[in-house]
Design an enzyme around this catalytic site. Structure first.
Site, mmCIF file in Angstrom:
data_model
loop_
_atom_site.group_PDB
_atom_site.id
_atom_site.type_symbol
_atom_site.label_atom_id
_atom_site.label_comp_id
_atom_site.label_asym_id
_atom_site.label_seq_id
_atom_site.Cartn_x
_atom_site.Cartn_y
_atom_site.Cartn_z
ATOM 1 N N LYS A 110 0.813 -1.209 0.000
ATOM 2 C CA LYS A 110 0.000 0.000 0.000
ATOM 3 C C LYS A 110 0.852 1.268 0.000
ATOM 4 C CE LYS A 110 -3.941 0.190 2.025
ATOM 5 N NZ LYS A 110 -4.766 0.031 0.808
ATOM 6 N N GLU B 171 -0.036 -0.873 7.133
ATOM 7 C CA GLU B 171 0.669 -2.124 6.849
ATOM 8 C C GLU B 171 2.051 -2.173 7.502
ATOM 9 O OE1 GLU B 171 -1.332 -4.002 2.870
ATOM 10 O OE2 GLU B 171 0.473 -2.812 2.572
ATOM 11 N N ASN C 34 -12.469 2.797 3.228
ATOM 12 C CA ASN C 34 -13.552 2.284 2.386
ATOM 13 C C ASN C 34 -14.769 2.010 3.271
ATOM 14 O OD1 ASN C 34 -13.152 -0.256 3.615
ATOM 15 N ND2 ASN C 34 -11.937 -1.039 1.914
ATOM 16 N N ASP D 23 -5.472 2.550 -3.416
ATOM 17 C CA ASP D 23 -4.204 3.227 -3.145
ATOM 18 C C ASP D 23 -3.984 4.365 -4.126
ATOM 19 O OD1 ASP D 23 -3.663 1.465 -1.068
ATOM 20 O OD2 ASP D 23 -2.634 0.054 -2.394
ATOM 21 N N SER E 8 -0.703 -0.317 -12.829
ATOM 22 C CA SER E 8 -1.962 0.310 -13.233
ATOM 23 C C SER E 8 -2.035 1.800 -12.917
ATOM 24 C CB SER E 8 -3.131 -0.400 -12.535
ATOM 25 O OG SER E 8 -3.149 -0.105 -11.148
#
Length: 280
Positions: free
Chosen positions: A39, A134, A175, A229, A268
């Protein structure tokens, strides 16, 4: 602008399968790919590609996976001078299953990320700061405490955190599942709170009151890994550039939507031109 990201660096093993398995079930017919992830590193790369100059602070193992995990950070000129090599722990790994609609299941083996202690941090962090959960909580909280500028905390994966961290954050991003976990705690500070809603967009709150909302462009999702992210990196860049809340949400939703149309987390991440073309 310059942004510091304190966070995780992983190598992702992604199995794209006909469908996601149920508990105890084996699903065959998958294809396997390896991508840089984590992340923290994902958010760092997103912010860098969207126009910031990013310094990454994290930890990797002394193994072959470390170089692979750092490939795109290095290729995009993220400053990795704050990344430490751990001689005893392996590079973090994420095992990811993805279905044809882009939904995923993720299991993370933290490895060296779990060894990132407060002693690794600078005494003061004098740039805007992005954090996630994390790394060990004490390291996240120490980083926030040493920051002198804007602090964004992506409260993911959901975990118990101190009231002090929640109050220190200028921006909290969660989220829907994470929002349920934290409940009213999200709104106890004076900062802004963004709740992402997947394909339905995102909402921004301040002191519990909605102040902005945006929906993403319609896209064909391929892999949602890293889209959240990407949103975090994008919303920070947008707000730090001075965009109004609604415009910042639109920008971040568009960036996340583009990320969902491509396989892999870091591969991406879109460029600034791609995002601006989509929302123009």
């Amino acid at each position: 602008m310059r942004i510091t990201v304190v966070g995780s660096i992983n190598l992702d093993f992604v199995a794209t399968a006909p469908r996601l398995p149920r508990a105890g079930e084996t699903v065959t017919g998958a294809t396997l790919a390896r991508h840089p992830g984590g992340k923290g590193a994902n958010q760092a790369l997103a912010a860098q590609r969207l126009g910031a100059e990013v310094c990454m602070i994290g930890r990797v193992g002394r193994d072959g996976m470390a170089e692979e995990a750092m490939t795109l950070l290095l290729a995009d000129d993220v400053d990795v001078g704050g990344v430490v090599t751990d001689a005893t722990a392996p590079t973090g790994v994420a095992l990811i299953a993805v279905d044809p609609e882009g939904e995923n299941q993720i299991v993370v083996a933290a490895g060296a990320n779990h060894s990132a202690m407060p002693e690794q941090l600078p005494a003061r962090i004098e740039t805007p700061l992005i954090l996630q959960l994390e790394l060990p909580i004490e390291t996240v909280e120490a980083a926030a405490g040493r920051a002198t500028e804007f602090v964004c905390v992506n409260l993911a994966p959901a975990a118990a955190v101190s009231d002090q961290l929640l109050r220190r954050a200028d921006l909290l991003v969660v989220n829907e599942t994470e929002a349920e976990f934290y409940g009213d705690l999200l709104h106890q500070g004076g900062g802004r709170v963004v709740v992402t809603l997947g394909a339905r967009g995102a909402v921004m709150y301040q002191r519990g009151a909605e102040i902005a909302r945006a929906t993403p462009p319609k896209v064909k999702a391929v892999d949602a890994t890293g889209a959240g992210d990407c949103f975090v990196g994008a919303i920070c860049v947008a707000l730090l550039e001075g965009m109004e809340p609604e415009a910042a949400l639109r920008f971040a939703c568009a960036a996340g939507a583009i990320a969902a149309t491509r396989p892999g987390a870091q591969p991406s991440m879109p460029t600034r031109d791609e995002v601006e073309s989509l929302i123009s």
